[in-house]
Structures are given as structure tokens and as C-alpha cells.
Motif scaffolding. Structure first.
Motif, PDB file in Angstrom:
ATOM      1  N   LEU A  79      33.585  90.162   2.001  1.00 31.99           N
ATOM      2  CA  LEU A  79      33.622  90.554   3.411  1.00 31.99           C
ATOM      3  C   LEU A  79      32.419  90.046   4.201  1.00 31.99           C
ATOM      4  CD1 LEU A  79      34.920  94.212   2.984  1.00 31.99           C
ATOM      5  CD2 LEU A  79      36.201  92.233   3.785  1.00 31.99           C
ATOM      6  N   ARG A  80      31.437  89.487   3.513  1.00 33.07           N
ATOM      7  CA  ARG A  80      30.263  88.894   4.164  1.00 33.07           C
ATOM      8  C   ARG A  80      29.566  89.895   5.088  1.00 33.07           C
ATOM      9  NH1 ARG A  80      33.487  83.699   5.435  1.00 33.07           N
ATOM     10  NH2 ARG A  80      33.131  84.143   7.622  1.00 33.07           N
ATOM     11  N   GLY A  81      29.511  91.148   4.631  1.00 34.38           N
ATOM     12  CA  GLY A  81      28.933  92.182   5.476  1.00 34.38           C
ATOM     13  C   GLY A  81      27.456  92.026   5.731  1.00 34.38           C
ATOM     14  N   TYR A  82      26.732  91.310   4.882  1.00 34.46           N
ATOM     15  CA  TYR A  82      25.278  91.168   5.041  1.00 34.46           C
ATOM     16  C   TYR A  82      24.859  89.714   5.189  1.00 34.46           C
ATOM     17  CZ  TYR A  82      25.643  95.907   3.358  1.00 34.46           C
ATOM     18  OH  TYR A  82      26.005  97.220   3.221  1.00 34.46           O
ATOM     19  N   SER A  83      25.832  88.852   5.446  1.00 35.97           N
ATOM     20  CA  SER A  83      25.534  87.430   5.566  1.00 35.97           C
ATOM     21  C   SER A  83      25.161  87.094   6.997  1.00 35.97           C
ATOM     22  CB  SER A  83      26.757  86.609   5.139  1.00 35.97           C
ATOM     23  OG  SER A  83      26.554  85.248   5.393  1.00 35.97           O
ATOM     24  N   THR A  84      24.422  85.992   7.153  1.00 39.11           N
ATOM     25  CA  THR A  84      24.170  85.501   8.507  1.00 39.11           C
ATOM     26  C   THR A  84      25.409  84.829   9.082  1.00 39.11           C
ATOM     27  OG1 THR A  84      23.323  83.442   7.583  1.00 39.11           O
ATOM     28  CG2 THR A  84      21.718  85.169   8.083  1.00 39.11           C
ATOM     29  N   SER A  85      26.397  84.512   8.218  1.00 39.03           N
ATOM     30  CA  SER A  85      27.670  83.987   8.702  1.00 39.03           C
ATOM     31  C   SER A  85      28.444  85.111   9.377  1.00 39.03           C
ATOM     32  CB  SER A  85      28.495  83.449   7.533  1.00 39.03           C
ATOM     33  OG  SER A  85      27.783  82.456   6.840  1.00 39.03           O
ATOM     34  N   PRO A  86      29.362  84.774  10.292  1.00 42.58           N
ATOM     35  CA  PRO A  86      30.164  85.830  10.926  1.00 42.58           C
ATOM     36  C   PRO A  86      30.958  86.596   9.872  1.00 42.58           C
ATOM     37  CG  PRO A  86      30.436  83.726  12.069  1.00 42.58           C
ATOM     38  CD  PRO A  86      29.689  83.436  10.810  1.00 42.58           C
ATOM     39  N   PRO A  87      30.975  87.932   9.939  1.00 40.61           N
ATOM     40  CA  PRO A  87      31.783  88.691   8.967  1.00 40.61           C
ATOM     41  C   PRO A  87      33.258  88.376   9.150  1.00 40.61           C
ATOM     42  CG  PRO A  87      31.009  90.111  10.738  1.00 40.61           C
ATOM     43  CD  PRO A  87      30.326  88.795  10.934  1.00 40.61           C
ATOM     44  N   LEU A  88      34.000  88.465   8.066  1.00 36.86           N
ATOM     45  CA  LEU A  88      35.436  88.219   8.152  1.00 36.86           C
ATOM     46  C   LEU A  88      36.100  89.335   8.942  1.00 36.86           C
ATOM     47  CD1 LEU A  88      36.479  86.992   4.595  1.00 36.86           C
ATOM     48  CD2 LEU A  88      36.404  85.678   6.695  1.00 36.86           C
ATOM     49  N   SER A  89      36.980  88.965   9.851  1.00 32.98           N
ATOM     50  CA  SER A  89      37.711  89.982  10.610  1.00 32.98           C
ATOM     51  C   SER A  89      38.774  90.623   9.727  1.00 32.98           C
ATOM     52  CB  SER A  89      38.382  89.357  11.836  1.00 32.98           C
ATOM     53  OG  SER A  89      39.425  88.477  11.435  1.00 32.98           O
ATOM     54  N   THR A  90      39.151  91.840  10.087  1.00 36.25           N
ATOM     55  CA  THR A  90      40.206  92.530   9.345  1.00 36.25           C
ATOM     56  C   THR A  90      41.488  91.714   9.346  1.00 36.25           C
ATOM     57  OG1 THR A  90      39.269  94.688   9.875  1.00 36.25           O
ATOM     58  CG2 THR A  90      41.575  94.643   9.245  1.00 36.25           C
ATOM     59  N   SER A  91      41.812  91.130  10.496  1.00 34.32           N
ATOM     60  CA  SER A  91      43.048  90.346  10.588  1.00 34.32           C
ATOM     61  C   SER A  91      43.021  89.158   9.643  1.00 34.32           C
ATOM     62  CB  SER A  91      43.254  89.869  12.029  1.00 34.32           C
ATOM     63  OG  SER A  91      43.429  90.953  12.905  1.00 34.32           O
ATOM     64  N   ALA A  92      41.873  88.477   9.570  1.00 30.25           N
ATOM     65  CA  ALA A  92      41.779  87.309   8.696  1.00 30.25           C
ATOM     66  C   ALA A  92      41.938  87.713   7.238  1.00 30.25           C
ATOM     67  CB  ALA A  92      40.441  86.610   8.910  1.00 30.25           C
ATOM     68  N   VAL A  93      41.321  88.832   6.846  1.00 30.24           N
ATOM     69  CA  VAL A  93      41.425  89.292   5.455  1.00 30.24           C
ATOM     70  C   VAL A  93      42.868  89.651   5.119  1.00 30.24           C
ATOM     71  CG1 VAL A  93      40.722  91.066   3.809  1.00 30.24           C
ATOM     72  CG2 VAL A  93      39.049  90.115   5.399  1.00 30.24           C
TER      73      VAL A  93
END
Length: 982
Positions: free
Chosen positions: A327-341
Motif C-alpha cells: 500500500l506504500r503507506g510510508y513511501s515518498t511515492s504516492p500511496p496506492l488509491s483504494t480504487s487502484a488496489v
């Protein structure tokens, strides 16, 4: 039906309610006019159609003068002169959404079908029942028009019976057998020749232990079919009978659904040590029953490795699959959206693209419905908040969830906290990598190294990166260096969980060459989940071979991890650390990031020139189609992440430029949910920048995506919302023509393509503008039955496309011209043209277009006498379109082709079934040309199956629909069929 303030009804006696009061329409001919307009609400009805409905096939001499009088009086009765509009060809009644009971019924039926496809059967049953509640009796019961009762009323009744059958299927899936038996008794008595009702009745009786009654139902069905039609039961009904005789246990099971077990778990982590008690606890929970487990702990403690090990240990207990997402919750990248997951999960679970909605609530509902009754393990890695997790919980007791997070999320879950490794476990991790002899010889130094790394697995692995591979690893010297630190270790903060990790990072970073250190710093700027050698080369502004060598150095130091043959990624802690180091070193981060984004855009345009040159060629292509597709497949997530980054942080123009560059790929490869959300972000950026042209371009892309999803009305709404200027004019006009053409609005489509033709003379217009206009006008003439004119236009378009080097438009023109040749009887040339189109679409990866052309190739082969090859081609087309989903229009074409082949193989009953499915799909998609084609095919198949009355009914419907829509060839075929059947 409960009517609101302003509503109309045709599903029973004609009903009109204006401003909350009933409005009687007493004159019989006025009711006929109104009913005819309502059945085509929001579309123009030609005067000739209205005359035929009112007076039949022998109207009086003054019918054309009398009709406007009826319309004038009807307007007066309705109390609103603007409700019924005069059009160039006839009249149109405009109604808001939900004002007509027929529209409500169709919308609810479509919604019920979508829920059933997503296996949300309770909701599907409720929605189907709402749809059927729209009916009040025999449609058009008090409308005295023989023409309407011969054509439209039976068609409406057929749609109602189909929904009833679908509702019964859903209730059988819910084991509500007792409830449906009485209904099916009544339905089989009223419709004794509809075998699906008999089949459903037999299954329901068998499931409630009434085997004798089930066999008696089969005898009744056989008698009715023999008496009325002189035929035996179909293969499918005989199969149910045989299953009852043999006690097949499959009769107790729901109908088979498309489900293939999926495993998305990452590979197990090598050299995994410790965590014995925690592993035993969690695997015990997940093995004995199902559970939700939250694994929490500080960064670098090994939560992902632990969750992956758990997943592999219990995978046998979850035979339906293991889903995984970072989910990339702590990444500097944008977190994954719920829709994308959710879109990714649904695709992984073999859900067809056209059954994956865009709306987030629908995605959640479909996801949970898909998991119902399954045993699936879902791993949600790196979750930052409860809000990220809640929509992804399955809601089914058969599934388990493992969540990893730095935080102790407030969830109904069994929490397991991971702390640092024990002293002996940390020593074992180091010793395994160095080898037993070196480990024993340097026991004390290894123990001290473990202490200095804070016993954190990530810090230990980073330290190992500096030791493993050296001829004689001197652990003691390394420990002295780490203990003493250098100026970089001053960044460590007391009592910070990550301090030990950063100390290991500092030492590994300090050991890098200046070039490798710069690459590591700049890699922290990448917004996507991973990166390639070429992407890193763009960041550095250096050749690929240099960048590749530096990446190998970083991988050896465990500062980047390899995630593919040419792709690398950073742990989220390393991502943050690298970005911090870039800022501290004074790197020009904006210039580096801009170089990366320019590389994304430049390469996207270059691969677009190869695969989709008609969207705007910028130069001669330098890549092969295979290389272009491979690049887009690999960089898809990174390009989308760059788009989202630029939409928030800028530069804003990069957002819509990236969308425009990759639109052809996303539109043809099924990543609709992610692409729609990216376009929305770009649309917001365009509005924020005040760029009208960019805003219009994004609206056009949204329209194109909704057309790809099979929602032509939504596509039309986006097109109407845009006011195009500049380059967007021809894209907007061309797509507007295509949508109108597929909706069967020939005059509007003609106007759009004629306008496009006029635009082709503008100084800025490339050759593809004229090619698109010629192809659109040629397709339109073909639908009218004007084959000579169509061939002339399409031949010119094909010649231009070949000289313009546009594979997609060339394939489109070739496929359309082939359809003209089929209609003209030149099947050999049609086959050649279609095979040429298929080869082009194979190179570009346009799989939906391939499926459609394969369907027409099957027709050409069949009519040319190659029935065996035609059958194989039609079957391959059907397998491809059902794998892809996403377009009921194309699937309708495939079923019609399959039905034609089956008819020529002497299997008319199976042909009828195929054409009925085609009719259902075309009706659902509002694809009027396909609806008319299906009726024409049904006439032929039903006549061959000795069902003359049904054939006559479909011939009447086809003739009226073709005459109303301007489908000249179909009108001629239907008229000829009526004469022959009479």
C-alpha cells in the motif's frame, strides 16, 4: 408502479402524469403517437415510422398532413409545447432520466446483471425484483396499433422474460428453491416452449428432493416441444435430465464461475531467521480458522518478510488464492488509491474488465462479492491508516487478512508486535551470510556488529552488504568504523527507532563512489514503485551502461533491491533516507526530477508514434512494436505515479501531456480504473492551470474510456461537456461521430464526420484527420447499405493510411472495407483484408480490435465455404473477448458470427442461442446496428429451425428498426425475409 411528479409509463396501459396529476390521453391515435415517441424517447422518430404505427401499411393519402395535427393536439393535452420537438426528419420527445418506466426497468435490469456477474446475489435479486416491479401488465395494453403490438410489445415482453429468468438463476444460486418452484410452474404453463424455465424448474425440484417431479417436468417439456414444434429437447435440457437420472452432485452446486486461484505473494525472503514464537502464533491462527492479523513494529524490523513467510507457510489452507499489495503507506511515492488496489485484485481474480466498475463503492461491493464463499489470504503490506485498510477487508468469514503497519491500527484484529531480533538470532543472521568458519573466528566482532545495528534486520542486511563478497571480511575493522562513525552519523537522533538503521545506512553510503552516491540520492526522487536502468540514466543525465554499472554497485551494497531483470526498487526507509541525502548534498533535485519526467514523456511519445501514430506523430519511429509495448507494460505504474505527482506538485502541463502520450495504450489494454483516475487528476490540473485546450483534451479521453467500458451514454455526456478548440477539435469530432454511429444515430454521426472532413483542410491537420473522416463516412454508408459509396470512401482511406504509416487506422480501414466485400459476396478478398488488419493489431497490442476482426473473419471464411476454419476462428474470438471483457458491442458481433457459422454447420438451435445472446448484449450496450443485425440473423436461424412464427416476429422487428435507423441493407434483408416467410 408509483409515479412521481412527472412520469410516463408504457409497461402496461399507457400512463401520463404531469406535475403530480394524471393526464388522460383519450384519443386512440394520439395514444399511438405518444407511445411510439416514448419507445424511442430522447431520439428522433421519423415521420414515416409514426405514420406506419398509426395507420399501418396502407395509410390514407393525407396521412402526412394529418400527423402534425395529432402532434399539435397531443402537445396541448400534455400541457407543454416544448415536450415534443419537431426534428428535420420527424418528432422527438425529451424526457429526464427515470421519467419513463421502460428506462427505469432497463437500468435496474442492467444493474442486477452487473451484481450477479460480481456474485453479489442477494443484492442482484433485490434489484431484479425492483426492475420487474416497473411492469403493470401487458405493455401498451390500451394502445390500438397493430404495428406496435406485432413488433414492440413482443420485444418488450421478451426483455421482461429474460429478466425473470435471470432472477430465477440468482434465487437458485441463493438456494431459494421452494420460492421459485411455484413461479416456474406458472411460467412453464404460460411459456411451454421456453426451455430455460423447464431446466430451472427441474433443478429446483431436484434440489428439494423431488426427483420424480423433476423427471415428470422433463416429460412435460418434451411433450410440449414435440406437439408444438415437432422437435426434441435441446442438448442443454437433455443434459439436465441426464444429470438428474445419474444423481450428479453438480446439480446441488451453483453454476460454475470463472475463478482461477491466484498467488501474488512475493518470493520468500532468503536467510530468514528468528520469530519462532510469533510465526507459530500467527500460522496457528490462520491454519485453525480464519482471522485478521495486524503485524506492527518499527521500520526495518522485518514486517514484510514476516508476513511473506506466514503467507507461504499457510498457503495450502487458502486454496482459492493469496492476494498481496504494497500500500506504500510510508513511501515518498504516492500511496496506492483504494480504487487502484481493488481494480488490481479484481483483475487478478479473473473478473472481466467490463465488470470492473470505476466508482469506489461499486468496486468494494464487487470485490467482497467476488470473495464470498472463497478461502483467500489477503496481505495488505505497509498500511498507514485504518482508512487505507477498511475498504480492502473482505467481509467474508472464509477469508483471512494479514496487515503490516508501523502503527497499531485500531482494527478488530489480533495484533502481533515485532521487536528487534534477539542477540542469538541477530548473530545467526550475520553468521549464515559470512560462513561458519569466519563467523566462529570473529564471534565477538559479529556480536558487537549486531549490537551497533540495533538488532534490526534491515540494518544487519545493509551492514552485510559491505562485508559479503570481500576476500577476507574484517568484521572487527568494520565494527570500529561503525562505532566511531563519521560526520554523517551526526544525523542520527537519540531514542529514534530508525537511528540504528541510519547508522548502517551512513556507513554503506559513505563507502560508495561519488557517482554511485549521487545515483542513490537521486533515486529517492522517483515517484513510482520502481525504476529501470534507463530511467536512472535520465536522472543522472548519463549513458545507460554507466547507470547500469552504478545500480549493480548499489544492489551489491543492499541499498537497492532487484525486482526484475532490468528494474530496481528502494525500501521505503531507504527512499526517505536517499531523498534526505539529496537535499543535504545540495543536489538540484528539481532539475533531476524534470529530466526523469521528460524521459517518461519523450519515451511515451516515441512508443506512441510506433503503436498509435494517428494520435499525433512527432517523428519517424525508432523502436519496434514489441519493444514499445514492453516499455509501456514495465513503466505503466511509474508513468501514472509521475502523472499524480505533477498534478499536485507540478509542472502541471506534464500531467496532461503524459496522459495524452499513453492514452492509446491504456485505452486498449484494460487498465481502465487506474487510467480514469489519472485522467481525472489531469483534468483537475488543467482546470487549475486555466488551460482550456488541455481541459477539453482530458474530457475527450474520459469519453473515450467510457466508450471502451461500453457506456456510450456516459461517453456522450463527456463529449457534450467539452468545447473543443485547436488540435482537440478533430479528436472530439471524430469520437463524437463514432459514438453516434454506435448508438445508431446516423444523421448526427454524418454531421460529425462531415465536419471532420472539413477540418482535414486546415493547415494544422495531419493526414489522419482526413483518414478518420473517410473511414467514418465509409462506415456510415456501409450501415445504410450504400456499398459502392462505402467502398470508394474506405478504399481512399486505406490508401491514405498506408502512405501515412498508421497501423491502427490502416487496420480499421481494412476491416471496414472487408465488411463491404463480405456484403458484396467477395469473401476471398475480405479474408485477405481482415488477416492484414489482424496482423497490424497484433503488433500494436489492440486485443479488443483483434477480437472484433476475428469475428468478421469467421463470417468471411464461413460464407466462403471454409466452415471448419470459421468455427475455430469464431471460438478463438469468443475466448479472447470473454477474457478481455470491456465491450459488449464487440462481444455481440462475436456471438453473431458464431451463430452464423453454427447455422451453416447445420445446428440452427445452437445458432438461435448464439444470436439471442448477441441481441441481449447489443441491447444492453444500446448498440442499435448490432440489435438489428441480431434480429436479421435470428430470422434465418429460426426459419432453419422450423420456427416460422418466431422468425416472422423478428423479421418485422428488424424491418421496423432498420427503417427507423436508416440501416438500408438490413431493411432490404428483412423485407425480403418477410416476403419469403409469407
Amino acid at each position: 408502479m408509483t409515479l412521481s411528479q412527472d412520469e410516463f409509463g408504457v409497461l402496461g396501459p399507457l400512463v401520463v402524469r404531469r406535475d403530480g396529476r394524471s393526464v388522460p390521453v383519450t384519443a386512440a391515435k394520439h395514444r399511438i403517437v405518444l407511445a411510439t415517441l416514448l419507445l424511442s424517447a430522447n431520439r428522433s422518430v421519423p415521420t414515416s415510422d409514426l405514420i406506419r404505427r398509426v395507420w399501418g401499411d396502407t395509410p390514407p393519402d393525407r396521412a402526412a398532413q394529418t400527423l402534425p395535427v395529432y402532434v399539435m393536439r397531443l402537445r396541448r393535452t400534455l400541457g407543454d409545447p416544448q415536450l415534443i420537438h419537431t426534428t428535420p426528419t420527424g418528432y422527438r420527445i425529451d424526457l429526464p432520466p427515470d421519467a419513463l418506466d421502460l428506462h427505469r426497468f432497463e437500468a435496474l435490469a442492467e444493474r442486477g446483471a452487473a451484481l450477479a456477474a460480481a456474485e453479489d446475489f442477494p443484492a442482484a435479486a433485490a434489484v431484479y425484483e425492483q426492475a420487474l416491479d416497473c411492469w403493470r401488465g401487458t405493455p401498451l395494453a390500451d394502445v390500438p396499433s397493430d404495428s406496435l403490438h406485432e413488433t414492440e410489445a413482443p420485444n418488450l415482453a421478451e426483455r421482461r422474460l429474460r429478466v425473470i429468468s435471470e432472477l430465477v438463476d440468482v434465487k437458485l444460486r441463493l438456494d431459494r428453491c421452494d420460492e421459485v418452484i411455484a413461479d416456474l410452474r406458472r411460467l412453464t404453463a404460460q411459456h411451454p416452449l421456453r426451455e430455460p424455465f423447464w431446466s430451472q424448474l427441474m433443478v429446483a425440484l431436484y434440489r428439494v428432493d423431488r426427483q420424480a417431479d423433476a423427471l415428470d417436468a422433463y416429460r412435460q417439456a418434451s411433450t410440449a416441444l414435440a406437439r408444438e414444434l415437432g422437435v426434441d429437447p435441446s442438448d442443454s435440457l437433455r443434459a439436465v435430465h441426464h444429470a438428474i437420472l445419474t444423481g450428479d452432485p453438480a446439480l446441488y452446486q451453483p453454476a460454475a464461475s470463472t475463478w482461477a486461484p491466484v498467488s501474488q505473494l512475493p518470493a520468500p525472503v532468503g536467510n530468514f531467521v528468528g520469530r519462532g514464537a510469533e510465526l507459530a502464533r500467527v500460522t496457528g491462527l490462520l491454519t485453525r480458522s480464519t482471522a485478521t492479523v495486524l503485524v506492527c513494529g518499527p521500520p526495518g524490523v522485518g514486517k514484510t518478510a514476516f508476513a511473506t513467510s506466514v503467507g507461504h507457510a499457510v498457503r495450502d489452507r487458502y486454496p482459492d488464492g493469496q492476494l498481496y499489495v504494497n500500500l506504500r503507506g510510508y513511501s515518498t511515492s504516492p500511496p496506492l488509491s483504494t480504487s487502484a488496489v481493488l481494480a488490481r485484485f479484481l483483475r487478478a481474480m479473473d473478473v472481466r474488465t467490463d465488470h470492473i466498475p470505476v466508482d469506489e463503492e461499486d468496486l468494494v461491493r464487487n470485490y467482497r462479492a467476488r470473495l464470498r464463499g472463497r478461502r483467500v489470504l489477503i496481505t495488505l503490506d505497509n498500511a498507514a491508516s485504518v482508512d487505507q485498510v477498511l475498504p480492502l477487508l473482505p467481509g467474508d468469514p472464509g477469508c483471512s487478512v494479514v496487515i503490516t503497519s508501523r502503527n497499531e491500527l485500531k482494527l478488530r484484529a489480533t495484533a502481533v508486535r515485532l521487536d528487534v531480533l534477539r542477540v542469538d538470532e541477530a548473530w545467526k543472521l550475520l553468521a549464515r551470510s559470512l560462513g561458519p568458519e569466519a563467523a566462529v573466528a570473529q564471534f565477538d566482532a559479529l556480536s558487537e556488529l549486531a549490537r551497533l545495528c540495533g538488532y534490526l534486520p534491515l540494518a544487519l542486511r545493509i551492514a552485510l552488504g559491505n562485508l559479503v563478497g570481500a576476500p577476507h571480511a574484517d568484521v572487527a575493522s568494520y565494527v570500529d568504523e561503525l562505532r566511531g562513525g563519521d560526520r554523517l552519523s551526526a544525523l542520527a537522533v537519540d531514542n529514534d527507532d530508525t537511528a540504528a538503521v541510519r547508522r548502517a545506512f551512513d556507513l554503506s553510503y559513505a563507502a560508495l563512489t561519488p557517482d554511485a552516491a549521487r545515483l542513490f540520492r537521486l533515486a529517492g526522487l522517483v515517484p513510482g514503485p520502481d525504476f529501470s536502468v534507463s530511467g536512472v540514466a535520465a536522472l543522472l543525465d548519463t549513458p545507460d551502461d554507466v547507470a547500469g554499472g552504478l545500480l549493480e554497485d548499489l544492489a551489491s551494497a543492499h541499498l537497492v533491491q532487484r525486482v526484475g531483470s532490468d528494474r530496481f526498487a528502494l525500501h521505503d526507509l531507504l527512499h526517505v533516507y536517499a531523498a534526505d541525502r539529496a537535499e543535504a548534498a545540495g543536489d538540484d533535485v528539481e532539475a533531476a526530477r524534470r529530466r526523469l519526467f521528460d524521459w517518461y514523456l519523450r519515451t511515451s511519445i516515441e512508443v506512441g508514434d510506433v503503436l498509435y501514430p494517428e494520435l499525433g506523430v512527432s517523428g519517424p519511429p525508432r523502436l519496434s512494436p514489441d519493444v514499445a509495448r514492453a516499455w509501456l507494460d514495465a513503466e505503466r505504474a511509474s508513468v501514472l505515479a509521475a502523472t499524480e505527482h505533477c498534478a499536485v506538485h507540478g509542472p502541471l502541463p506534464m500531467t496532461w501531456k503524459l496522459i495524452d502520450a499513453v492514452g492509446g495504450y491504456f485505452g486498449s489494454h484494460g487498465h481502465h480504473v487506474e487510467f480514469v483516475h489519472a485522467i481525472d487528476a489531469a483534468l483537475g490540473a488543467a482546470r487549475a492551470a486555466g488551460d482550456h485546450d488541455a481541459e477539453t483534451l482530458m474530457a475527450v479521453w474520459l469519453a473515450a474510456e467510457h466508450r471502451n467500458l461500453g457506456d456510450l451514454r456516459a461517453a456522450q455526456r463527456y463529449l457534450r461537456s467539452a468545447v473543443p478548440t485547436g488540435r482537440t477539435v478533430w479528436l472530439h469530432t471524430g469520437l463524437d461521430g463514432v459514438v453516434h454511429l454506435e448508438l445508431g444515430d446516423i444523421p448526427a454521426a454524418s454531421a460529425s464526420f462531415e465536419r471532420m472532413m472539413s477540418l482535414s483542410g486546415e493547415p494544422w491537420a495531419g493526414p489522419h484527420v482526413r483518414i478518420g473522416a473517410l473511414a467514418g463516412l465509409g462506415a456510415l454508408r456501409m450501415m445504410r447499405g450504400e456499398l459502392a459509396a462505402a467502398e470508394s470512401l474506405l478504399g481512399e482511406a486505406l490508401d491514405l493510411a498506408r502512405s501515412a504509416d498508421g497501423m491502427n487506422v490502416e487496420a480499421t480501414c481494412a476491416a471496414l472495407l472487408a465488411r463491404c466485400r463480405i456484403a458484396a459476396g467477395d469473401h476471398r478478398q475480405a479474408v485477405e483484408l481482415l488477416r492484414h488488419a489482424l496482423a497490424a493489431w497484433y503488433r500494436t497490442g489492440a486485443r479488443h480490435a483483434r477480437a472484433e476482426s476475428m469475428s468478421h473473419l469467421a463470417v468471411a471464411l464461413c460464407l466462403g465455404g471454409e466452415q471448419a476454419e470459421a468455427l475455430r476462428t469464431a471460438q478463438r474470438a469468443l475466448a479472447l473477448v470473454q477474457e478481455l471483457g470491456g465491450n459488449p458491442r464487440i462481444e455481440s458481433e462475436v456471438h453473431n458470427a458464431l451463430g452464423l457459422v453454427l447455422l451453416h454447420l447445420g445446428k440452427p438451435a445452437r445458432a438461435v442461442a448464439a444470436h439471442l445472446r448477441a441481441l441481449e448484449l447489443a441491447t444492453a450496450a444500446d448498440y442499435r446496428f448490432g440489435v438489428c443485425r441480431s434480429h436479421i440473423h435470428l430470422v434465418q436461424a429460426l426459419a432453419a429451425d422450423d420456427r416460422r412464427a418466431d422468425a416472422l416476429r423478428h423479421a418485422h422487428v428488424a424491418r421496423d428498426l432498420a427503417a427507423h435507423s436508416g440501416f438500408g441493407q438490413f431493411e432490404h434483408l428483412a423485407t425480403t425475409a418477410l416476403t419469403a416467410l409469407a
